[in-house]
Design a protein around this motif. Structure first.
Motif, PDB file in Angstrom:
ATOM      1  N   ASP A 151       7.485  22.216  -9.742  1.00 27.16           N
ATOM      2  CA  ASP A 151       8.361  21.989 -10.897  1.00 27.16           C
ATOM      3  C   ASP A 151       7.746  20.988 -11.872  1.00 27.16           C
ATOM      4  O   ASP A 151       7.781  21.183 -13.091  1.00 27.16           O
ATOM      5  CB  ASP A 151       9.756  21.536 -10.450  1.00 27.16           C
ATOM      6  N   LYS A 152       7.118  19.940 -11.336  1.00 29.66           N
ATOM      7  CA  LYS A 152       6.475  18.954 -12.201  1.00 29.66           C
ATOM      8  C   LYS A 152       5.243  19.549 -12.872  1.00 29.66           C
ATOM      9  O   LYS A 152       4.989  19.328 -14.059  1.00 29.66           O
ATOM     10  CB  LYS A 152       6.087  17.716 -11.392  1.00 29.66           C
ATOM     11  N   LEU A 153       4.473  20.321 -12.121  1.00 24.32           N
ATOM     12  CA  LEU A 153       3.267  20.954 -12.654  1.00 24.32           C
ATOM     13  C   LEU A 153       3.616  21.809 -13.870  1.00 24.32           C
ATOM     14  O   LEU A 153       2.969  21.713 -14.919  1.00 24.32           O
ATOM     15  CB  LEU A 153       2.625  21.804 -11.562  1.00 24.32           C
ATOM     16  N   ILE A 154       4.627  22.649 -13.717  1.00 25.18           N
ATOM     17  CA  ILE A 154       5.010  23.541 -14.814  1.00 25.18           C
ATOM     18  C   ILE A 154       5.562  22.755 -15.994  1.00 25.18           C
ATOM     19  O   ILE A 154       5.230  23.029 -17.156  1.00 25.18           O
ATOM     20  CB  ILE A 154       6.022  24.590 -14.324  1.00 25.18           C
ATOM     21  N   ALA A 155       6.385  21.755 -15.720  1.00 26.23           N
ATOM     22  CA  ALA A 155       6.969  20.966 -16.802  1.00 26.23           C
ATOM     23  C   ALA A 155       5.887  20.271 -17.631  1.00 26.23           C
ATOM     24  O   ALA A 155       5.982  20.180 -18.858  1.00 26.23           O
ATOM     25  CB  ALA A 155       7.940  19.940 -16.232  1.00 26.23           C
ATOM     26  N   LEU A 156       4.825  19.793 -16.961  1.00 27.33           N
ATOM     27  CA  LEU A 156       3.764  19.089 -17.658  1.00 27.33           C
ATOM     28  C   LEU A 156       2.831  20.022 -18.437  1.00 27.33           C
ATOM     29  O   LEU A 156       2.246  19.613 -19.441  1.00 27.33           O
ATOM     30  CB  LEU A 156       2.931  18.275 -16.656  1.00 27.33           C
ATOM     31  N   SER A 157       2.696  21.251 -17.962  1.00 26.77           N
ATOM     32  CA  SER A 157       1.689  22.142 -18.554  1.00 26.77           C
ATOM     33  C   SER A 157       2.261  23.255 -19.405  1.00 26.77           C
ATOM     34  O   SER A 157       1.501  24.019 -20.007  1.00 26.77           O
ATOM     35  CB  SER A 157       0.821  22.745 -17.436  1.00 26.77           C
ATOM     36  N   THR A 158       3.569  23.352 -19.524  1.00 32.25           N
ATOM     37  CA  THR A 158       4.166  24.451 -20.273  1.00 32.25           C
ATOM     38  C   THR A 158       3.710  24.487 -21.734  1.00 32.25           C
ATOM     39  O   THR A 158       3.583  25.556 -22.330  1.00 32.25           O
ATOM     40  CB  THR A 158       5.699  24.393 -20.212  1.00 32.25           C
ATOM     41  N   ARG A 159       3.399  23.322 -22.306  1.00 32.89           N
ATOM     42  CA  ARG A 159       2.997  23.291 -23.721  1.00 32.89           C
ATOM     43  C   ARG A 159       1.646  23.968 -23.964  1.00 32.89           C
ATOM     44  O   ARG A 159       1.311  24.290 -25.105  1.00 32.89           O
ATOM     45  CB  ARG A 159       2.971  21.849 -24.239  1.00 32.89           C
ATOM     46  N   PHE A 160       0.890  24.216 -22.906  1.00 32.52           N
ATOM     47  CA  PHE A 160      -0.384  24.915 -23.043  1.00 32.52           C
ATOM     48  C   PHE A 160      -0.236  26.435 -22.899  1.00 32.52           C
ATOM     49  O   PHE A 160      -1.189  27.172 -23.111  1.00 32.52           O
ATOM     50  CB  PHE A 160      -1.381  24.431 -21.982  1.00 32.52           C
ATOM     51  N   SER A 161       0.940  26.889 -22.506  1.00 33.32           N
ATOM     52  CA  SER A 161       1.118  28.306 -22.185  1.00 33.32           C
ATOM     53  C   SER A 161       1.476  29.140 -23.404  1.00 33.32           C
ATOM     54  O   SER A 161       2.089  28.672 -24.355  1.00 33.32           O
ATOM     55  CB  SER A 161       2.196  28.470 -21.104  1.00 33.32           C
ATOM     56  N   THR A 162       1.058  30.418 -23.347  1.00 27.89           N
ATOM     57  CA  THR A 162       1.400  31.406 -24.359  1.00 27.89           C
ATOM     58  C   THR A 162       1.962  32.629 -23.636  1.00 27.89           C
ATOM     59  O   THR A 162       2.047  32.648 -22.403  1.00 27.89           O
ATOM     60  CB  THR A 162       0.166  31.825 -25.173  1.00 27.89           C
ATOM     61  N   GLU A 163       2.317  33.648 -24.386  1.00 26.15           N
ATOM     62  CA  GLU A 163       2.864  34.845 -23.770  1.00 26.15           C
ATOM     63  C   GLU A 163       1.862  35.530 -22.841  1.00 26.15           C
ATOM     64  O   GLU A 163       2.246  36.261 -21.931  1.00 26.15           O
ATOM     65  CB  GLU A 163       3.318  35.839 -24.852  1.00 26.15           C
ATOM     66  N   SER A 164       0.565  35.280 -23.056  1.00 22.69           N
ATOM     67  CA  SER A 164      -0.456  35.941 -22.240  1.00 22.69           C
ATOM     68  C   SER A 164      -1.136  35.006 -21.238  1.00 22.69           C
ATOM     69  O   SER A 164      -2.110  35.394 -20.598  1.00 22.69           O
ATOM     70  CB  SER A 164      -1.515  36.574 -23.147  1.00 22.69           C
ATOM     71  N   THR A 165      -0.638  33.792 -21.107  1.00 23.06           N
ATOM     72  CA  THR A 165      -1.236  32.842 -20.169  1.00 23.06           C
ATOM     73  C   THR A 165      -1.043  33.306 -18.727  1.00 23.06           C
ATOM     74  O   THR A 165       0.050  33.703 -18.327  1.00 23.06           O
ATOM     75  CB  THR A 165      -0.624  31.441 -20.338  1.00 23.06           C
ATOM     76  N   ARG A 166      -2.112  33.243 -17.959  1.00 22.29           N
ATOM     77  CA  ARG A 166      -2.053  33.529 -16.521  1.00 22.29           C
ATOM     78  C   ARG A 166      -1.999  32.198 -15.765  1.00 22.29           C
ATOM     79  O   ARG A 166      -2.759  31.282 -16.048  1.00 22.29           O
ATOM     80  CB  ARG A 166      -3.292  34.309 -16.092  1.00 22.29           C
ATOM     81  N   TRP A 167      -1.070  32.116 -14.808  1.00 24.89           N
ATOM     82  CA  TRP A 167      -0.927  30.937 -13.958  1.00 24.89           C
ATOM     83  C   TRP A 167      -1.453  31.280 -12.569  1.00 24.89           C
ATOM     84  O   TRP A 167      -1.029  32.269 -11.970  1.00 24.89           O
ATOM     85  CB  TRP A 167       0.537  30.524 -13.852  1.00 24.89           C
ATOM     86  N   LEU A 168      -2.380  30.461 -12.047  1.00 25.02           N
ATOM     87  CA  LEU A 168      -2.959  30.680 -10.722  1.00 25.02           C
ATOM     88  C   LEU A 168      -2.819  29.379  -9.942  1.00 25.02           C
ATOM     89  O   LEU A 168      -3.577  28.425 -10.152  1.00 25.02           O
ATOM     90  CB  LEU A 168      -4.427  31.082 -10.843  1.00 25.02           C
ATOM     91  N   LEU A 169      -1.827  29.352  -9.047  1.00 21.68           N
ATOM     92  CA  LEU A 169      -1.423  28.095  -8.423  1.00 21.68           C
ATOM     93  C   LEU A 169      -1.393  28.210  -6.900  1.00 21.68           C
ATOM     94  O   LEU A 169      -0.396  28.653  -6.313  1.00 21.68           O
ATOM     95  CB  LEU A 169      -0.025  27.695  -8.937  1.00 21.68           C
ATOM     96  N   PRO A 170      -2.475  27.825  -6.216  1.00 23.99           N
ATOM     97  CA  PRO A 170      -2.453  27.803  -4.749  1.00 23.99           C
ATOM     98  C   PRO A 170      -1.421  26.783  -4.271  1.00 23.99           C
ATOM     99  O   PRO A 170      -1.429  25.632  -4.714  1.00 23.99           O
ATOM    100  CB  PRO A 170      -3.875  27.360  -4.385  1.00 23.99           C
ATOM    101  N   LYS A 171      -0.555  27.197  -3.368  1.00 24.84           N
ATOM    102  CA  LYS A 171       0.511  26.308  -2.909  1.00 24.84           C
ATOM    103  C   LYS A 171       0.645  26.266  -1.388  1.00 24.84           C
ATOM    104  O   LYS A 171       1.673  25.860  -0.865  1.00 24.84           O
ATOM    105  CB  LYS A 171       1.840  26.729  -3.549  1.00 24.84           C
TER     106      LYS A 171
END
Length: 218
Positions: A151-171
Motif C-alpha cells: 500500500d505504501k509502495l503504490i501510494a508513493l509511486s502512483t504519480r509516475f504511473s500512466t494508463e500503460s504503466t506495467r507494475w512488476l512487484l515481487p512480494k
C-alpha cells in the motif's frame, strides 16, 4: 499454468540464455556484475551471505524473470529501492530500455555507479535520493523487489504511473495477502504470477494508472 522452477545454478543460466538470447557481451556483463556483487558484499551487506552460492537462481534469474513478465514493455523503467541493482541492473544488461535506479543509501549508490560505469551501461541513471524527492516522470514499468509494504509502495509511486504503466512487484509468500488488503480499485489492476525461483514466492503484475479518485476507496 504450472511454472517450472529453477533450482540449480546451471538451470538458471540456461533459462536466461534461452529466454533472452544473450550475446557474448551480455554474458560477460552478467558474469562481471555477479562477481562485483559478491566482492562488494564483503564490504557492505547487499545480499544474504547464505544466497551467494545460489546467486544465479536467487538473484540473477529472480530479477530477469521480471523482464520476461514485462511483455512488449517500452519507455522508462523505474526500479524503486534498487539496493545492489536487483532487478534494475540485471534488466539493464538484458534490455536497452532506459533505466532509472532509485536508491537513497550513499554506499549502495556508489556501488551502482561503479557497476554502470565498468559495464558501460549508458542507458542507466542512478538517483541518490528518497523516492519522495524524485521528479515526477512517466514510467513504462515500475519494479520494486524489496522496497516497502504494497500500500505504501503504490501510494508513493502512483504519480509516475500512466494508463500503460506495467507494475512488476515481487512480494514473496505474502503477495496475495498484501493484494487483498488494498482498496478494490487497486486490486483489480493486478494479477498474481508464480515466481520461477521460489515455490513459495509470487509476483504481483499490474497495468495502468492509479489516480487520486482511487485512493482510499474500498
Amino acid at each position: 499454468m504450472t511454472v517450472e522452477l529453477l533450482t540449480r545454478e546451471a538451470e538458471a543460466r540456461s533459462w536466461i540464455g534461452a529466454t533472452f538470447a544473450l550475446n557474448e557481451r551480455q554474458w560477460a556483463q552478467l558474469e562481471r556484475f555477479a562477481a562485483m556483487l559478491v566482492e562488494e558484499n564483503a564490504r557492505q551487506n547487499l545480499i544474504a551471505a547464505s544466497t551467494v552460492s545460489t546467486l544465479w537462481v536467487r538473484h540473477i534469474a529472480d530479477s530477469a524473470q521480471l523482464l520476461a513478465l514485462d511483455g512488449a514493455g517500452e519507455g522508462l523503467w523505474i526500479d524503486l529501492g534498487s539496493g545492489p541493482g536487483l532487478p534494475g541492473l540485471v534488466v539493464a544488461i538484458l534490455s536497452s530500455r532506459p533505466m532509472l535506479l532509485v536508491e537513497s543509501r550513499r554506499r549502495r549508490c556508489d556501488f551502482l555507479r561503479a557497476v554502470t560505469g565498468e559495464l558501460d551501461l549508458a542507458h542507466v541513471d542512478v538517483v541518490e535520493a528518497p523516492l519522495e524527492r524524485i521528479a515526477t516522470r512517466p514510467a513504462g514499468t515500475i519494479s520494486a523487489r524489496a522496497f516497502a509494504p504494497l500500500d505504501k509502495l503504490i501510494a508513493l509511486s502512483t504519480r509516475f504511473s500512466t494508463e500503460s504503466t506495467r507494475w512488476l512487484l515481487p512480494k514473496g509468500r505474502n503477495a496475495v495477502k498484501e493484494l487483498a488488503s488494498l482498496p478494490q480499485p487497486w486490486q483489480r489492476m493486478f494479477h498474481v504470477e508464480q515466481s520461477r525461483t521460489d515455490a513459495e514466492s509470487q509476483i504481483l503484475v499490474g497495468m495502468g494508472r492509479i489516480g487520486a479518485k482511487q485512493r482510499g476507496k474500498r
